[in-house]
Structures are given as C-alpha cells and as structure tokens.
Design a protein around this motif. Structure first.
Motif, PDB file in Angstrom:
ATOM      1  N   ASP A   1      36.084  32.797  25.398  1.00 32.34           N
ATOM      2  CA  ASP A   1      36.390  33.523  24.168  1.00 32.34           C
ATOM      3  C   ASP A   1      37.771  34.177  24.250  1.00 32.34           C
ATOM      4  N   GLY A   2      38.128  34.671  25.413  1.00 32.87           N
ATOM      5  CA  GLY A   2      39.403  35.344  25.565  1.00 32.87           C
ATOM      6  C   GLY A   2      40.487  34.393  26.028  1.00 32.87           C
ATOM      7  N   ARG A   3      41.695  34.892  26.090  1.00 29.64           N
ATOM      8  CA  ARG A   3      42.807  34.068  26.548  1.00 29.64           C
ATOM      9  C   ARG A   3      42.718  33.887  28.053  1.00 29.64           C
ATOM     10  N   PRO A   4      43.292  32.817  28.589  1.00 31.19           N
ATOM     11  CA  PRO A   4      43.263  32.593  30.034  1.00 31.19           C
ATOM     12  C   PRO A   4      44.080  33.657  30.769  1.00 31.19           C
ATOM     13  N   VAL A   5      43.664  33.914  31.985  1.00 34.46           N
ATOM     14  CA  VAL A   5      44.419  34.806  32.858  1.00 34.46           C
ATOM     15  C   VAL A   5      45.501  33.973  33.547  1.00 34.46           C
ATOM     16  N   LEU A   6      46.747  34.409  33.430  1.00 33.02           N
ATOM     17  CA  LEU A   6      47.851  33.688  34.041  1.00 33.02           C
ATOM     18  C   LEU A   6      47.962  34.068  35.517  1.00 33.02           C
ATOM     19  N   VAL A   7      47.818  33.076  36.384  1.00 31.14           N
ATOM     20  CA  VAL A   7      47.984  33.287  37.822  1.00 31.14           C
ATOM     21  C   VAL A   7      49.360  32.753  38.199  1.00 31.14           C
ATOM     22  N   ARG A   8      50.278  33.660  38.516  1.00 28.21           N
ATOM     23  CA  ARG A   8      51.643  33.266  38.871  1.00 28.21           C
ATOM     24  C   ARG A   8      51.827  33.346  40.388  1.00 28.21           C
ATOM     25  N   TYR A   9      52.357  32.249  40.929  1.00 30.97           N
ATOM     26  CA  TYR A   9      52.565  32.151  42.383  1.00 30.97           C
ATOM     27  C   TYR A   9      54.042  31.946  42.665  1.00 30.97           C
TER      28      TYR A   9
ATOM     29  N   SER B   1      38.608  42.071  37.453  1.00 28.47           N
ATOM     30  CA  SER B   1      37.173  41.830  37.314  1.00 28.47           C
ATOM     31  C   SER B   1      36.868  40.360  37.062  1.00 28.47           C
ATOM     32  N   CYS B   2      37.897  39.530  36.937  1.00 28.47           N
ATOM     33  CA  CYS B   2      37.676  38.131  36.575  1.00 28.47           C
ATOM     34  C   CYS B   2      37.560  37.204  37.776  1.00 28.47           C
ATOM     35  N   VAL B   3      37.965  37.667  38.964  1.00 28.42           N
ATOM     36  CA  VAL B   3      37.867  36.840  40.165  1.00 28.42           C
ATOM     37  C   VAL B   3      37.275  37.684  41.287  1.00 28.42           C
ATOM     38  N   ARG B   4      36.294  37.115  41.969  1.00 29.53           N
ATOM     39  CA  ARG B   4      35.657  37.806  43.082  1.00 29.53           C
ATOM     40  C   ARG B   4      35.434  36.838  44.240  1.00 29.53           C
ATOM     41  N   MET B   5      35.431  37.366  45.451  1.00 28.66           N
ATOM     42  CA  MET B   5      35.042  36.591  46.624  1.00 28.66           C
ATOM     43  C   MET B   5      33.742  37.172  47.160  1.00 28.66           C
ATOM     44  N   HIS B   6      32.731  36.308  47.316  1.00 29.87           N
ATOM     45  CA  HIS B   6      31.437  36.758  47.817  1.00 29.87           C
ATOM     46  C   HIS B   6      31.055  35.962  49.047  1.00 29.87           C
ATOM     47  N   LYS B   7      30.612  36.667  50.068  1.00 25.06           N
ATOM     48  CA  LYS B   7      30.176  36.010  51.281  1.00 25.06           C
ATOM     49  C   LYS B   7      28.838  35.317  51.030  1.00 25.06           C
ATOM     50  N   THR B   8      28.718  34.063  51.468  1.00 22.44           N
ATOM     51  CA  THR B   8      27.475  33.309  51.275  1.00 22.44           C
ATOM     52  C   THR B   8      26.850  32.892  52.597  1.00 22.44           C
ATOM     53  N   GLY B   9      27.377  33.354  53.693  1.00 18.72           N
ATOM     54  CA  GLY B   9      26.861  33.013  55.010  1.00 18.72           C
ATOM     55  C   GLY B   9      27.940  33.221  56.036  1.00 18.72           C
ATOM     56  N   ARG B  10      27.625  32.987  57.274  1.00 20.96           N
ATOM     57  CA  ARG B  10      28.618  33.145  58.333  1.00 20.96           C
ATOM     58  C   ARG B  10      29.710  32.088  58.186  1.00 20.96           C
ATOM     59  N   GLY B  11      30.949  32.560  58.030  1.00 19.63           N
ATOM     60  CA  GLY B  11      32.065  31.651  57.902  1.00 19.63           C
ATOM     61  C   GLY B  11      32.154  30.957  56.559  1.00 19.63           C
ATOM     62  N   ARG B  12      31.400  31.436  55.565  1.00 21.35           N
ATOM     63  CA  ARG B  12      31.396  30.806  54.238  1.00 21.35           C
ATOM     64  C   ARG B  12      31.541  31.866  53.154  1.00 21.35           C
TER      65      ARG B  12
ATOM     66  N   GLN C   1      32.250  32.333  48.558  1.00 13.81           N
ATOM     67  CA  GLN C   1      32.297  31.740  47.219  1.00 13.81           C
ATOM     68  C   GLN C   1      33.339  32.461  46.380  1.00 13.81           C
ATOM     69  N   LEU C   2      34.112  31.698  45.618  1.00  4.60           N
ATOM     70  CA  LEU C   2      35.091  32.262  44.692  1.00  4.60           C
ATOM     71  C   LEU C   2      34.480  32.247  43.297  1.00  4.60           C
ATOM     72  N   GLN C   3      34.206  33.419  42.772  1.00  7.03           N
ATOM     73  CA  GLN C   3      33.605  33.535  41.441  1.00  7.03           C
ATOM     74  C   GLN C   3      34.681  33.865  40.413  1.00  7.03           C
ATOM     75  N   VAL C   4      34.720  33.086  39.329  1.00 13.40           N
ATOM     76  CA  VAL C   4      35.704  33.271  38.267  1.00 13.40           C
ATOM     77  C   VAL C   4      34.972  33.392  36.949  1.00 13.40           C
ATOM     78  N   THR C   5      35.239  34.453  36.205  1.00 15.86           N
ATOM     79  CA  THR C   5      34.534  34.696  34.941  1.00 15.86           C
ATOM     80  C   THR C   5      35.429  34.525  33.719  1.00 15.86           C
ATOM     81  N   GLN C   6      36.708  34.163  33.920  1.00 16.11           N
ATOM     82  CA  GLN C   6      37.613  33.880  32.812  1.00 16.11           C
ATOM     83  C   GLN C   6      38.442  32.653  33.163  1.00 16.11           C
ATOM     84  N   PRO C   7      38.922  31.946  32.177  1.00 19.24           N
ATOM     85  CA  PRO C   7      39.775  30.789  32.466  1.00 19.24           C
ATOM     86  C   PRO C   7      41.047  31.233  33.186  1.00 19.24           C
ATOM     87  N   LEU C   8      41.503  30.402  34.111  1.00 20.38           N
ATOM     88  CA  LEU C   8      42.726  30.697  34.850  1.00 20.38           C
ATOM     89  C   LEU C   8      43.795  29.656  34.499  1.00 20.38           C
TER      90      LEU C   8
END
Length: 467
Positions: free
Chosen positions: A359-367, A441-452, A454-461
C-alpha cells in the motif's frame, strides 16, 4: 621478617587524603612533598607522578631511599612505607593509566595546565609501619567481591550465543554491581578502531558508534591493554571529544553524516575502561561510568577485569564453534520453495514471514560501495562490514526470493571478502540486528537457530547502488 604486602592498603592510594613523600639530599637535608597521586602497582611496588624537576626529583636521583606516608580515608589509619626508587617509565600501560588519573585530578582541582605527567616513578616497598591505627568503632569494610563474581560468572555462563552474552554481561554489572551506565566495544578487523556493540543506561544506545585506538579512555585502555580508572571529571578523556579530535586530524569531516553519536554522560565524574582479552588476543573494551566522584574502586577494577576476561574467552569460544542447527522440515511458510535443502529451517519453530505491504511506497535502500554505508531513504543505518552484509542479504532476498541465511554462508561468500576473524562476523551480525531494531520497523533480523537467522521485510524495498 615477613614479606611486605601492601594490597590491604589500596584504599590509601585512592587520593582521598594527600600522601607525603620524604626524601633526603646527599648532604642530609630533608624535603617533604605532597603528591597528587600514588598508584598501587602490585603487592611490593607503588608509583608516584613525576611532574616537575624539583627538589624531590633531585634528591631521589641522588639518594634512592625515601619515606612515603599514606592515610586510609575510610578508617583514618596511617602508614609509613619505606621505599626505594627503581626507575621512571615515560610510556606504556602504567604511564598511560597514571596520566589519565592525573588528568581527572587536575580537572577536579583546577590545575589542568599545571599537572602534566612527565613520567611514572616506580618504588619498591621494603618495609611497612602502621603509625596510626584505625579509629575505634569503625569496622573494616566487608569485601563481597567473591560472591559478586560467582553470581556474575553464573549469569555469563548461561549465555548461548554472543547476543545473550552481551546482554547477560551488562545485566550482571547492573544488578550485581549497581552500575547504571556501561557499554561494550569490539575491536574492528584492522585493529584500528573499536565499535560499540551493546550499551545500557543511555537515552540513545549508540550501537555502531566508533572510537579510534588510542583516543579517549576507551582507546587508550585498548591500545595499552590495561585498565584505566578515573575518579574525577576530566574533559581530556571524554570520548566524544576524542572522536571529534581524531576526525579533525584525519580530515574526516565529510563523513560526519555516517557517524553514529557515541553515548555517554555529559557530566561523567568517574569512569573506567577495562580491556577484554582472551589470552594474547584483544577482543575489545568494557566501559563503565558514573555521575559520582570516586564511584569505582580498586576492588571494582579487579572484578571487571575478571568479568572482561571471562567474556573474552566465551566470545572467542562461541565464534570458533560456529554451530549450525541441522535442517529439518519447515514448520512455517518462511522459506521460498526454491530454497536448497542445505539452507532449510532448523528444528525450532521459525517466525512466520510478515507480509509485505504494497500500500505504501517502497523503502529506498541506498548502498555506497566506497565505505559500504547503507541508508534507508534518508536515514543512515550502518557502514563497513555490517553494511556490506546487509547489502548482500537484501540482494539475495530480492533476486532469489529467500529470507533464511546462515552465518557460514556469509563467512564463505566470495563477494563479501570477510576477514578470517570469526568473532568479528558474529559481532557485526549482532550490531546489524540491533541497528535495524533501533532505526526501522520495516526490516528485522530474527534468530531461527544456532548459526541461522531470518530477514523479515514488511515493506517493499527498492535497491540502489552508488560508487
């Protein structure tokens, strides 16, 4: 005669009551000088400040024997130390520690321009006399260091990974030692800077902020690998000033937009920096500070040294283990169907992928490739190794459609060219995870196990790379 041991006199060397050094010239003429600082070195040695080439200095070079009078400010006891001058050190850990303390004393007494350390005079204590016994009715302070250490050690041992180890260490210092403001910094891959990975007690965490090696109390403690404890406010060793000075010296004014402000008390009256080591390896620095004068004692210094060493060995062990949970059947629709079996989810339940909002505009990720800095729209996120890792993650997610990753695949990724230092990858991942949690609040890193994780994204990048 029993061997001299002055360890039980360390309260006398805190500066609460001025000490007096009596010397004698070759012809027998006595001289008494009050000292701005006496430093406990070990059970048989003390050090005093060499600031001026005065009568005391002339006497001690001609006649190495002297008498040092010290007083315990807690119980009023007085002691005479019969000492013999050995040498003067003009550099190294002891010199830097005394230099930092002297800066605090000078600032406290309004003598900043007068008190300049030229050297640290080392004396051997040959004999000890108690000339004034403790005042009646004053009981010696109960030393509870060992119970505290045992409690803190157990808290650190409960850590399963670096993220928990950082939090448990700060919680231990907060709850067991009553320290309100602290941070842990990690040495970078080049050994030139320290970056903040965890803090406690500040309005802004400052995770990701940096300080050069050798600047401020933190940088000096790291460079010399020695604890530095200052009991009074001093502008010379405020690390915010140190960072600004180093930026000016290196001509880095144009990089201020990617500088994360260092946390810290504006009216810091006591501070202590303790190097975190694992054997000969420097991991980083544990730093604590307070609004109170004389907040940290020799006992606190001892305890924090032990805690820092336990932290260093545990952090190194965790990095070397580099475990990865075995792949099992996916328990949540978090992985793309095209994900290879070797990267499937671990046995612990995976946090479901949050739906991407269109619904919203994409988040611009500049590198920016020059320093691997990352901006989310106009907001600076991170740079350096952590920035390169983040860019790698979002590229894989955009191009391959997967959001599950392992530490090992990052370590082996040829395009990242990570240095062969295991603990730096773990620290950079923790740093990135915490910066994301703070800054967006649009990108999160969550641990899913030892050495693993997950990158969670809730808005378009929308990805944009620039030189």
């Amino acid at each position: 005669m029993n061997a001299v041991c002055i360890a039980h006199l360390r309260n006398c060397f805190e500066g609460g009551v001025p000490s007096a050094l009596s010397t004698c010239s070759v012809d027998g003429t006595p001289n008494i000088a009050y000292l701005s600082q006496v430093q406990y070195v070990d059970q048989k040695h003390v050090a005093t400040t060499f600031q001026f080439f005065n009568k005391t200095r002339q006497n001690i070079l001609a006649n190495p024997y002297a008498l040092l009078k010290v007083v315990d400010p807690l119980n009023g006891s007085g002691h005479k130390l019969h000492v013999r001058y050995l040498r003067t050190e003009t550099s190294g850990p002891l010199f830097e520690s005394m230099k930092a303390k002297l800066a605090g004393i000078a600032s406290h007494t309004g003598m900043t321009e007068v008190f300049k350390l030229l050297g640290s005079d080392i004396y051997e204590v040959e004999r000890l006399e108690t000339i004034v016994h403790p005042m009646p009715g004053i009981l010696p302070a109960v030393q509870d260091s060992l119970p505290k250490l045992r409690h803190m050690s157990a808290m650190l041992n409960a850590s399963r990974d670096l993220d928990e180890l950082l939090d448990n260490t700060l919680t231990a210092l907060q709850t067991v030692c009553g320290i309100g403001h602290m941070m842990i910094l990690k040495l970078d891959e080049c050994g030139e800077r320290l970056f903040t990975v965890a803090t406690r007690g500040y309005d802004q965490s400052g995770v990701g902020s940096e300080i050069p090696m050798g600047h401020g109390v933190i940088g000096v403690a790291a460079r010399e690998r020695t604890p530095i404890r200052i009991s009074h406010m001093t502008s010379e060793y405020i690390y915010g000033k140190a960072v600004r000075d180093s930026a000016e010296a290196l001509g880095l004014h144009h990089q201020l937009e990617t500088a994360i402000p260092m946390p810290g008390l504006t009216e810091c009256r006591s501070q202590m920096a303790v190097p975190i080591t694992a054997g000969a390896t420097l991991y980083g620095v544990l730093y604590v500070e307070s609004h109170e004068d004389l907040r940290f004692t020799y006992d606190d210094e001892d305890m924090l040294q032990i805690v820092a060493q336990q932290f260093g060995w545990m952090a190194q062990s965790m990095a070397c283990a580099d475990p990865i949970d075995p792949p099992v059947e996916v328990l949540a629709p978090a992985v793309s169907p095209a994900l290879p079996t070797s990267l499937a989810a671990p046995s612990t339940p995976v946090m479901p992928v949050a739906p991407v909002s269109h619904d919203g505009r994409p988040v611009l990720v500049r590198y920016f490739k020059a320093d691997h800095s990352i901006f989310l729209d106009e907001d600076y996120l991170i740079k350096g190794v952590a920035g390169a890792i983040f860019w790698k993650l979002v590229q894989v997610r955009q191009h391959e459609g997967r959001d599950q990753f392992t530490n090992r695949e990052l370590r082996l990724a040829p395009d990242l060219s990570l240095p062969d230092i295991a603990d730096n990858l773990e620290a950079r991942l923790v740093l990135l995870q915490r910066r994301l949690a703070e800054r967006t609040s649009c990108v999160r890193m969550h641990k899913t196990g030892r050495g693993r994780f997950q990158l969670q994204v809730t808005q378009p990048l929308k990805l944009q790379s620039a030189d």
